[in-house]
Structures are given as structure tokens and as C-alpha cells.
Scaffold this active site. Structure first.
Site, short mmCIF file in Angstrom:
data_model
loop_
_atom_site.label_atom_id
_atom_site.label_comp_id
_atom_site.label_asym_id
_atom_site.label_seq_id
_atom_site.Cartn_x
_atom_site.Cartn_y
_atom_site.Cartn_z
CB THR A 1 -2.97 4.04 0.50
OG1 THR A 1 -2.97 4.84 -0.69
CG2 THR A 1 -4.23 3.19 0.53
CG LEU B 1 -2.08 -0.90 1.32
CD1 LEU B 1 -2.81 -0.73 2.64
CD2 LEU B 1 -3.04 -0.64 0.17
CG ASP B 2 -0.09 4.98 -2.02
OD1 ASP B 2 -0.32 5.69 -1.02
OD2 ASP B 2 -0.88 4.89 -2.98
CE1 TYR B 3 5.48 7.67 4.84
CE2 TYR B 3 4.53 9.66 3.86
CZ TYR B 3 5.23 9.03 4.89
OH TYR B 3 5.68 9.78 5.96
#
Length: 240
Positions: free
Chosen positions: A107, A103-105
Site C-alpha cells: 500500500t 501501511l502494509d508493504y
């Protein structure tokens, strides 16, 4: 046993990360650098080393964790900027676990972690139609054309997205933002954010709430729980 599976079973790294170690020339069998990802290991007789350290296969306790990842955490163990990692949130687990995908930073939401290399490999393989459900708060009101384009596929950078699900749950006219439920089967870098940018509704907040049939539900943010037996059995179907 294939060398990448040997390394993941030994708890050195996930199977994909093990393949990276092999490609970097950091793995030796009986003193010889492994050049082929398909190299087989005789677990009773061969000596396997990573960075000069002997690796022994052992039966390890398989652990399956569901974490409610906060925004502002990376999903790698560490990186050059010293940002907080999801590994800090599961530091009390004695087994060494790894995130299943990323999961990106910015999110938040549902993130699986495990030391089951076979499961990680299967769940992150593109061939599986593994739906991911998100709740997104985006700027503005969505137009019908944008909704249809989002559902049917958008050209982003050098690829076209597959068909997706999009349902507008709420529009706040005073603050001019919409809340949407999104379902995708892909996992390109920052894909949902790029899709909403493409239709002119930038993401303000993004949270993953479901992976296949595994749900986040009311798990407190920053906390984790062990998967139930039925959930583990469901995920393992993807390994077959």
C-alpha cells in the site's frame, strides 16, 4: 514520570515500543529490572538503563512529517528479509522519528512520522474516531449487495468490521476494474484488502490519501514534507 513516557521522551522508542522493551525485561531503574508498565521515574535522581545503556531525558526537537509512502516499502525500521524501509526515505532528518501506525508493504500513500510519543500513542488508540481515506482500484464491477455489505460491516476472520464508507468513482468495462473511495475508522491488518476480497473484488492498487483532516494532495511519491502548525494543532487535539 511514567517509565514508558520517560523512554519515549528520551527518544529511545515510541511509547508502545517502550512498553515492549519493558515487558521484555530490558529496562532497569537503579539496577532493578522494571516489572510494571506503570512504574514511575524520578527524572532528577533515578538511573534508567535500556540494555545496559544509561538513558537521560532531554528536551528534543519535536518533528512531524508527512510522507508519501511508495508501494514496496515496510513501515518498520528493518526486518529479516532486508526489504526497503520508509526510514530510508527520511534518512536526512537528524531526529529519530517513528511511523504513526502502519501501511502494509503493497500500500502507498499518506504516512505520518514523528518523535512525539504522546501524539503517536493518542492517534493509534482505538478510542479515537480517526477516519482514514483510501483510493482503491479493484477487479471487476461492484454489485449493489457487495457495496451495502461493505458499508454495513463484514465478518472477516475473527471480527466484524465497523460501518465504512464506499463510493464507486469509476468502472472501466474494457479492463474490468473499478476505482473506489473508501473511508474507515479501524486499522486491522490488511483490512481493506480483506474487505474487498470478501465481496469478490480483489484489490489491485491501494493508496491512503487522507488521515482525519490531513491530506496527501499532490505530494510527490517517495517525498515528505513537514506538517504545518495548523495541522499539528489539529492532531494534538486527540491527545487531550
Amino acid at each position: 514520570m511514567r517509565v514508558n513516557k520517560f523512554l519515549s521522551t528520551s527518544g529511545v522508542a515510541s511509547r508502545r515500543k517502550s512498553e515492549e522493551l519493558i515487558s521484555q525485561g530490558r529496562v532497569k531503574i537503579n539496577g532493578e529490572v522494571v516489572a510494571n508498565l506503570g512504574t514511575m521515574v524520578d527524572i532528577d535522581n533515578d538511573i534508567v538503563e535500556v540494555d545496559g545503556k544509561k538513558i537521560e531525558i532531554k528536551e528534543i526537537q519535536k518533528v512531524y512529517i508527512l510522507l508519501n509512502k511508495p508501494a514496496g516499502y515496510i513501515t518498520t525500521a528493518k526486518e529479516q528479509f532486508g526489504r526497503k524501509s520508509v526510514m530510508d526515505l527520511v534518512s536526512d532528518i537528524k531526529e529519530r522519528v517513528y511511523p504513526v501506525g502502519r501501511l502494509d508493504y503493497e500500500t502507498s500513500g499518506l504516512l505520518l512520522l514523528t518523535n512525539d510519543g504522546d501524539l503517536t500513542y493518542a492517534l493509534t488508540h482505538p478510542k479515537h474516531e480517526f477516519e482514514k481515506i483510501y483510493i482503491a482500484s479493484v477487479r471487476g464491477k461492484l454489485l449493489e449487495k457487495g457495496i451495502n455489505d461493505f458499508k454495513n460491516g463484514l465478518e472477516i476472520e475473527n471480527y466484524t468490521t465497523s460501518k465504512a464508507k464506499l463510493k464507486v468513482l469509476k468502472y472501466d468495462s474494457d479492463k474490468n476494474y473499478s476505482v473506489c473511495k473508501v473511508g474507515i475508522h479501524e486499522g486491522h491488518n490488511r483490512q481493506i484488502r480483506k474487505m474487498f476480497d470478501k465481496i469478490g473484488n480483489p484489490v489491485m492498487n491501494l493508496k491512503r490519501v487522507q488521515l482525519g483532516k490531513i491530506r496527501l494532495d499532490d505530494l510527490e511519491i517517495g517525498k515528505y514534507r513537514h506538517l504545518e502548525v495548523s495541522e499539528i494543532e489539529y492532531l494534538k487535539k486527540f491527545c487531550r
